[in-house]
Scaffold this motif. Structure first.
Motif, PDB file in Angstrom:
ATOM      1  N   VAL A  56      47.211   5.522  59.223  1.00  0.00           N
ATOM      2  CA  VAL A  56      47.854   6.788  58.840  1.00  0.00           C
ATOM      3  C   VAL A  56      48.145   7.626  60.073  1.00  0.00           C
ATOM      4  O   VAL A  56      49.240   8.193  60.225  1.00  0.00           O
ATOM      5  CB  VAL A  56      46.963   7.572  57.858  1.00  0.00           C
ATOM      6  CG1 VAL A  56      47.536   8.970  57.609  1.00  0.00           C
ATOM      7  CG2 VAL A  56      46.823   6.819  56.542  1.00  0.00           C
ATOM      8  N   THR A 105      48.210  11.847  51.635  1.00  0.00           N
ATOM      9  CA  THR A 105      48.650  10.532  52.109  1.00  0.00           C
ATOM     10  C   THR A 105      47.474   9.562  52.202  1.00  0.00           C
ATOM     11  O   THR A 105      47.567   8.404  51.783  1.00  0.00           O
ATOM     12  CB  THR A 105      49.328  10.663  53.485  1.00  0.00           C
ATOM     13  OG1 THR A 105      50.474  11.514  53.371  1.00  0.00           O
ATOM     14  CG2 THR A 105      49.765   9.294  54.002  1.00  0.00           C
ATOM     15  N   ASN A 141      46.399   8.600  48.656  1.00  0.00           N
ATOM     16  CA  ASN A 141      47.328   7.662  48.031  1.00  0.00           C
ATOM     17  C   ASN A 141      47.191   6.257  48.618  1.00  0.00           C
ATOM     18  O   ASN A 141      47.282   5.253  47.896  1.00  0.00           O
ATOM     19  CB  ASN A 141      48.765   8.153  48.195  1.00  0.00           C
ATOM     20  CG  ASN A 141      49.039   9.415  47.394  1.00  0.00           C
ATOM     21  OD1 ASN A 141      48.375   9.681  46.390  1.00  0.00           O
ATOM     22  ND2 ASN A 141      50.007  10.223  47.834  1.00  0.00           N
ATOM     23  N   LYS A 142      46.983   6.174  49.945  1.00  0.00           N
ATOM     24  CA  LYS A 142      46.818   4.855  50.565  1.00  0.00           C
ATOM     25  C   LYS A 142      45.530   4.177  50.122  1.00  0.00           C
ATOM     26  O   LYS A 142      45.485   2.953  49.920  1.00  0.00           O
ATOM     27  CB  LYS A 142      46.865   4.990  52.096  1.00  0.00           C
ATOM     28  CG  LYS A 142      48.278   5.152  52.666  1.00  0.00           C
ATOM     29  CD  LYS A 142      48.270   5.097  54.176  1.00  0.00           C
ATOM     30  CE  LYS A 142      49.696   5.084  54.728  1.00  0.00           C
ATOM     31  NZ  LYS A 142      50.388   3.806  54.429  1.00  0.00           N
ATOM     32  N   GLU A 147      49.287  17.616  53.123  1.00  0.00           N
ATOM     33  CA  GLU A 147      50.115  16.418  53.034  1.00  0.00           C
ATOM     34  C   GLU A 147      49.374  15.196  53.607  1.00  0.00           C
ATOM     35  O   GLU A 147      49.442  14.095  53.050  1.00  0.00           O
ATOM     36  CB  GLU A 147      51.423  16.643  53.789  1.00  0.00           C
ATOM     37  CG  GLU A 147      52.424  15.499  53.656  1.00  0.00           C
ATOM     38  CD  GLU A 147      52.925  15.341  52.242  1.00  0.00           C
ATOM     39  OE1 GLU A 147      53.280  14.195  51.878  1.00  0.00           O
ATOM     40  OE2 GLU A 147      52.948  16.334  51.482  1.00  0.00           O
TER      41      GLU A 147
END
Length: 373
Positions: A142, A62, A65-66, A58
């Protein structure tokens, strides 16, 4: 005074008759200012990133995607194979490779502080430094978001959450590079055009033969230099005025300080560079020689004026060499006064250095002018 007045009138008539000078005073500086201020930027965009995701967790998704959603990055590929990622960098397509190791998420939640590897293509040093900084900042964000969303993780960090830094940009809050570059380019164009025009002036008169007619008159050397200086001072002020108007209309640069201070320093700086230009013109035999010598100084002034490379980042010896560089002081004053709203006391040393250089250059220009009666 009558002799000086007639000399000034003669110079103005020559300037008005010369269509090339009129073009250099009006259209060309505006075009250069608009193009250079728009194109010249230290901002790094479109950093090409390849992610080697061996974790498939996950957290890794993340981060991916960022990176993909961030305007500063272009995600070229996400792969499991490090060799495939190296191929992108070997071909020059990738700027940064981010490798997320296996079991990264598990180790993170256990509080083991796992590490990621960032490989940077450092052929372009600025792209590498700034791009890796952007990516490090994104990963830190993040990490911060996870700690906020998962309070239980604080127990694995001894109950301490990592510090948060909030930046506040003064003077140019939106970080618009035209606001930073336009005042510097304006100062550069004004000073350099005046140097070139004045460097060609006396040589041109020598080539067409009019200098001999002046030499047989009772005009003193300082009167001759002053008669040359005043018209080109007016030319420089016209360039400065048009550049400020264009910068305000096209780029919307803020004008927070006193315009009287800008023009007051501009007069001193233009007199300084005019002295250098006339000094070059006195020693040159042809206009071609004058242009070559002028460009020798122009290149040094541009590269060591702080327009593209901060003076503070230069070696100490190079920083010392910027003191006799009138262009460096002009750029410093325009940026400080226009962007920061600085007053006279904030730029007093620029005034002192430039006045000293103006006295030196113009004194040598008068001394070196060979007048034969």
């Amino acid at each position: 005074m009558h002799r000086i007045r007639y000399l000034i009138q003669k110079e103005f008539r020559q300037i008005v008759r010369d269509k090339t000078i009129l073009l250099m005073m009006t259209v060309l500086p505006i075009i250069q200012l608009i193009v250079l201020a728009s194109a010249a930027s230290n901002e790094v965009k479109d950093v090409q990133v390849v992610i080697v995701d061996k974790d498939q967790s996950e957290i890794s998704r993340t981060i991916t995607n960022k990176v993909n959603a961030n305007d500063w990055f272009t995600l070229l590929a996400t792969t499991f194979d490090q060799d495939a990622a190296f191929a992108y960098m070997q071909s020059g397509d990738a700027d940064v490779i981010l490798e997320i190791p296996k079991d990264f998420e598990q180790r993170f939640y256990r509080g083991e502080a796992p590490q990621m590897q960032m490989l940077v293509n450092a052929i372009n040093g600025q792209q590498a430094t700034v791009g890796s900084g952007y990516l490090s900042s994104l990963i830190a964000d993040v990490n911060q978001d996870i700690l906020i969303d998962e309070p239980r993780l604080l127990s694995t960090t001894n109950g301490r959450q990592s510090a948060t830094i909030v930046s506040n940009n003064w003077y140019n809050p939106e970080l618009k590079y035209p606001h930073f570059m336009a005042p510097g380019i304006l100062a550069e164009l004004t000073a350099l055009l005046v140097i070139i025009l004045s460097a060609m002036n006396v040589v041109k008169e020598r080539e067409v033969g009019t200098i001999e007619q002046i030499n047989v008159t009772p005009i003193k050397k300082w009167e001759f230099i002053l008669g040359k200086l005043v018209p080109f001072l007016c030319v420089g002020l016209v360039l400065l005025t048009m550049g400020l108007i264009t910068s305000k209309i096209v780029f919307g640069i803020p004008i927070r300080g006193s315009m009287f201070l800008v023009f007051g320093y501009g007069i001193i700086n233009i007199i300084c560079v005019l002295g250098l230009g006339l000094l070059i013109s006195n020693f040159a035999e042809t206009q071609q020689q004058a242009i070559f010598v002028a460009f020798f100084f122009v290149m040094i002034f541009i590269l060591m004026c702080g327009l593209f490379t901060p003076i503070e980042s230069m070696p100490v010896w190079a920083q010392k060499l910027t003191i006799p560089n009138p262009l460096a002081h002009f750029i410093s004053v325009t940026r400080k006064v226009l962007l920061k709203g600085s007053g006279f006391m904030d730029v007093k040393w620029e005034f002192i250095y430039t006045i000293s250089l103006a006295i030196i250059f113009n004194t040598f220009a008068i001394w070196s002018y060979k007048k034969q009666q």
